[in-house]
Design a protein around this motif. Structure first.
Motif, PDB file in Angstrom:
ATOM      1  N   PRO A 166       0.840  -1.204   0.000  1.00 42.50           N
ATOM      2  CA  PRO A 166       0.000   0.000   0.000  1.00 42.50           C
ATOM      3  C   PRO A 166       0.873   1.251   0.000  1.00 42.50           C
ATOM      4  CG  PRO A 166      -0.758  -1.567   1.657  1.00 42.50           C
ATOM      5  CD  PRO A 166       0.557  -2.097   1.130  1.00 42.50           C
ATOM      6  N   ASN A 167       0.488   2.241  -0.770  1.00 40.94           N
ATOM      7  CA  ASN A 167       1.230   3.506  -0.772  1.00 40.94           C
ATOM      8  C   ASN A 167       0.356   4.557  -1.403  1.00 40.94           C
ATOM      9  OD1 ASN A 167       2.293   4.165  -3.751  1.00 40.94           O
ATOM     10  ND2 ASN A 167       2.162   1.942  -3.473  1.00 40.94           N
ATOM     11  N   SER A 168       0.738   5.813  -1.150  1.00 39.17           N
ATOM     12  CA  SER A 168      -0.060   6.891  -1.719  1.00 39.17           C
ATOM     13  C   SER A 168       0.808   8.103  -2.035  1.00 39.17           C
ATOM     14  CB  SER A 168      -1.189   7.244  -0.750  1.00 39.17           C
ATOM     15  OG  SER A 168      -1.897   8.324  -1.211  1.00 39.17           O
ATOM     16  N   CYS A 169       1.201   8.866  -0.987  1.00 43.81           N
ATOM     17  CA  CYS A 169       1.851  10.155  -1.240  1.00 43.81           C
ATOM     18  C   CYS A 169       3.316  10.022  -1.652  1.00 43.81           C
ATOM     19  CB  CYS A 169       1.756  11.025   0.008  1.00 43.81           C
ATOM     20  SG  CYS A 169       2.833  10.481   1.361  1.00 43.81           S
ATOM     21  N   ARG A 170       3.967   8.995  -1.209  1.00 40.51           N
ATOM     22  CA  ARG A 170       5.415   8.798  -1.430  1.00 40.51           C
ATOM     23  C   ARG A 170       6.240   9.967  -0.911  1.00 40.51           C
ATOM     24  NH1 ARG A 170       6.744   5.286  -6.520  1.00 40.51           N
ATOM     25  NH2 ARG A 170       4.814   4.148  -6.726  1.00 40.51           N
ATOM     26  N   ALA A 171       5.717  10.654   0.080  1.00 39.86           N
ATOM     27  CA  ALA A 171       6.394  11.840   0.613  1.00 39.86           C
ATOM     28  C   ALA A 171       6.467  11.830   2.136  1.00 39.86           C
ATOM     29  CB  ALA A 171       5.678  13.089   0.133  1.00 39.86           C
ATOM     30  N   GLY A 172       6.134  10.711   2.759  1.00 39.62           N
ATOM     31  CA  GLY A 172       6.221  10.636   4.217  1.00 39.62           C
ATOM     32  C   GLY A 172       5.041  11.217   4.952  1.00 39.62           C
ATOM     33  N   SER A 173       3.964  11.562   4.217  1.00 36.42           N
ATOM     34  CA  SER A 173       2.832  12.214   4.875  1.00 36.42           C
ATOM     35  C   SER A 173       1.707  11.259   5.246  1.00 36.42           C
ATOM     36  CB  SER A 173       2.239  13.291   3.959  1.00 36.42           C
ATOM     37  OG  SER A 173       3.214  14.196   3.579  1.00 36.42           O
ATOM     38  N   CYS A 174       1.353  10.340   4.358  1.00 34.35           N
ATOM     39  CA  CYS A 174       0.096   9.601   4.536  1.00 34.35           C
ATOM     40  C   CYS A 174       0.225   8.361   5.423  1.00 34.35           C
ATOM     41  CB  CYS A 174      -0.468   9.207   3.180  1.00 34.35           C
ATOM     42  SG  CYS A 174       0.457   7.904   2.346  1.00 34.35           S
ATOM     43  N   HIS A 175       1.407   7.820   5.553  1.00 31.28           N
ATOM     44  CA  HIS A 175       1.678   6.634   6.395  1.00 31.28           C
ATOM     45  C   HIS A 175       1.086   5.342   5.841  1.00 31.28           C
ATOM     46  CE1 HIS A 175       2.629   9.116  10.278  1.00 31.28           C
ATOM     47  NE2 HIS A 175       3.140   9.638   9.180  1.00 31.28           N
ATOM     48  N   THR A 176       0.524   5.362   4.637  1.00 28.53           N
ATOM     49  CA  THR A 176      -0.063   4.119   4.119  1.00 28.53           C
ATOM     50  C   THR A 176       1.001   3.075   3.774  1.00 28.53           C
ATOM     51  OG1 THR A 176      -0.119   5.043   1.890  1.00 28.53           O
ATOM     52  CG2 THR A 176      -2.143   5.201   3.156  1.00 28.53           C
ATOM     53  N   CYS A 177       2.258   3.485   3.614  1.00 27.01           N
ATOM     54  CA  CYS A 177       3.310   2.538   3.230  1.00 27.01           C
ATOM     55  C   CYS A 177       4.040   1.967   4.450  1.00 27.01           C
ATOM     56  CB  CYS A 177       4.325   3.231   2.322  1.00 27.01           C
ATOM     57  SG  CYS A 177       5.234   4.526   3.172  1.00 27.01           S
ATOM     58  N   MET A 178       3.453   2.128   5.640  1.00 27.09           N
ATOM     59  CA  MET A 178       4.156   1.690   6.847  1.00 27.09           C
ATOM     60  C   MET A 178       4.431   0.181   6.829  1.00 27.09           C
ATOM     61  SD  MET A 178       3.247   2.206  10.877  1.00 27.09           S
ATOM     62  CE  MET A 178       2.048   3.402  10.501  1.00 27.09           C
ATOM     63  N   PHE A 180       8.294   1.597  10.208  1.00 20.49           N
ATOM     64  CA  PHE A 180       8.927   2.660   9.433  1.00 20.49           C
ATOM     65  C   PHE A 180       8.127   2.905   8.157  1.00 20.49           C
ATOM     66  CE2 PHE A 180      10.969   0.419   5.836  1.00 20.49           C
ATOM     67  CZ  PHE A 180      10.753  -0.897   6.225  1.00 20.49           C
ATOM     68  N   LEU A 181       8.410   4.050   7.516  1.00 18.20           N
ATOM     69  CA  LEU A 181       7.730   4.394   6.266  1.00 18.20           C
ATOM     70  C   LEU A 181       8.618   3.951   5.103  1.00 18.20           C
ATOM     71  CD1 LEU A 181       6.435   7.961   7.206  1.00 18.20           C
ATOM     72  CD2 LEU A 181       5.242   5.756   7.377  1.00 18.20           C
ATOM     73  N   ALA A 182       8.100   3.015   4.329  1.00 18.03           N
ATOM     74  CA  ALA A 182       8.918   2.420   3.260  1.00 18.03           C
ATOM     75  C   ALA A 182       9.318   3.437   2.209  1.00 18.03           C
ATOM     76  CB  ALA A 182       8.145   1.272   2.625  1.00 18.03           C
ATOM     77  N   CYS A 183       8.491   4.484   2.003  1.00 22.61           N
ATOM     78  CA  CYS A 183       8.817   5.477   0.967  1.00 22.61           C
ATOM     79  C   CYS A 183       9.919   6.422   1.416  1.00 22.61           C
ATOM     80  CB  CYS A 183       7.575   6.269   0.561  1.00 22.61           C
ATOM     81  SG  CYS A 183       7.031   7.473   1.795  1.00 22.61           S
ATOM     82  N   GLN A 184      10.240   6.400   2.709  1.00 16.34           N
ATOM     83  CA  GLN A 184      11.259   7.308   3.246  1.00 16.34           C
ATOM     84  C   GLN A 184      12.533   6.580   3.648  1.00 16.34           C
ATOM     85  OE1 GLN A 184      10.674  10.843   3.362  1.00 16.34           O
ATOM     86  NE2 GLN A 184       9.162   9.959   1.984  1.00 16.34           N
TER      87      GLN A 184
HETATM   88 FE1  FES Z   1       2.703   8.158   2.015  1.00 18.51          FE
HETATM   89 FE2  FES Z   1       4.847   6.594   2.322  1.00 18.51          FE
HETATM   90  S1  FES Z   1       3.426   6.571   0.701  1.00 18.51           S
HETATM   91  S2  FES Z   1       4.044   8.035   3.722  1.00 18.51           S
END
Ligand code: FES
Length: 323
Positions: free
Chosen positions: A31-43, A69-73
């Motif tokens: 799961p992922n969405s913002c790829r910017a550390g904001s949404c937390h869906t990639c935890m 942790f946040l996978a996108c970060q």
């Molecule tokens: Fe939004 Fe990682 S995709 S915090």
């Protein structure tokens, strides 16, 4: 190069690649969405290996200590073994107590949890259904006034989660929620400061909470809310906001539409354009922007050029591919 082990298989990272990008590149659905550390869906949960500080920034201390942790970060400095989150660590079960259609495309969902969820108006929750789909939705409720958690869901063309919520998620059913997250909130201490709120579509949800929070806390400065929709029929909460503006002299509500027939009580034009044209000097203002990412991005820059400090602009962009 570091390697990521997930569900018993190992995947090599490319140089400077995040854990999320490594897994997605190998066809793993995370799961992922913002790829910017904001949404937390990639935890994700780290079962072995060392994490970087940026990948845990903004997580609750309990989740940090459990090595979430946040996978996108996370650009891993060494090999990691990772897994999807354990539901009991991250999620709380919530029961749907009300589902109401507010406009042809927007529904209000009210959820209740067995244990209280402490949040600020304007924050957002991540919802996860039984299929494992995770999406972020802003809270429209105000803890001081509302007993349940209120979310506004717009039926998005092709949007898996929004269709499932509207068509299949019924009163009495449960869903997993994570959060609250986000920093787009009213902060007390400057009650006379003018506030400008601009939202498009269901970007009204967080603003509905934030403006009621400001009024509840005794804000005395002017509050201008511009809510923009494409067509007049898409407007919602119009009566509630009109009534609220009648009760509070300092609240000015502007319902705006960008296409369609002329409609009395509404203003023709894009919400952000009207707001900025009517407030060319924004020095000393606090700005809230919620809605489509492009609107948020452009308006943030224009507000900055009109005199607002970047630190006085709070934004909640819809970063998900669908809501
Ligand atoms: Fe939004 Fe990682 S995709 S915090």
């Amino acid at each position: 190069m570091p390697e990521i082990t997930y569900q018993g298989k190992t995947y090599p990272c490319a140089p400077n690649e995040t854990v999320l990008d490594t897994l997605l590149r190998h066809g793993i659905e995370v799961p992922n969405s913002c790829r910017a550390g904001s949404c937390h869906t990639c935890m994700l949960h780290c079962l072995s290996g060392e994490l970087t500080a940026p990948s845990q920034k903004d997580l609750k201390p309990a989740l940090k200590s459990l090595k979430y942790f946040l996978a996108c970060q996370c650009v891993p400095p060494q090999d990691l073994v990772v897994a999807l989150p354990d539901d009991e660590d991250v999620y709380v079960s919530a029961r749907l107590v009300e589902k109401t259609q507010l406009s042809p495309s927007v529904w209000r969902f009210r959820l209740e949890t067995a244990v209280p969820v402490y949040y600020h108006a304007g924050q957002f929750l991540n919802l996860k259904n039984d299929a494992g789909w995770v999406r972020s939705y802003s809270l429209a409720s105000l803890p001081a006034e509302d007993e349940s958690l209120e979310l506004h869901v717009r039926r998005m063309p092709g949007g898996q989660m929004s269709h499932w919520l509207i068509d299949n998620f019924s009163v009495g059913m449960h869903i997993e929620i994570e959060g609250p997250n986000g920093h787009c909130i009213y902060t007390e201490g400057e009650p006379e400061r003018p506030l400008l709120m601009i939202g498009t579509g269901t970007g009204l949800a967080p603003l509905f909470g934030i403006l009621r929070d400001a009024l509840h806390q005794g804000h005395t400065g002017p509050i201008h809310l511009y809510h923009g929709v494409r067509e007049p029929a898409e407007l919602y909460l119009h009566d509630s906001l009109t009534a609220l503006a009648q009760q509070h002299d300092n609240l000015h509500y502007h319902a705006c539409y960008s296409c369609g027939e002329t409609c009395s009580g509404m203003r023709a034009g894009r919400a952000a354009d009207l707001a900025l044209a009517e407030h060319p000097d924004l020095k000393a203002w606090r700005i809230f922007l919620c809605g489509a990412p492009e609107m948020v991005k452009q308006t943030r820059m224009k507000a900055y050029l009109a005199g607002v400090a970047m630190s006085d602009i709070s934004a909640d962009a819809f970063t998900a591919p669908e809501h």
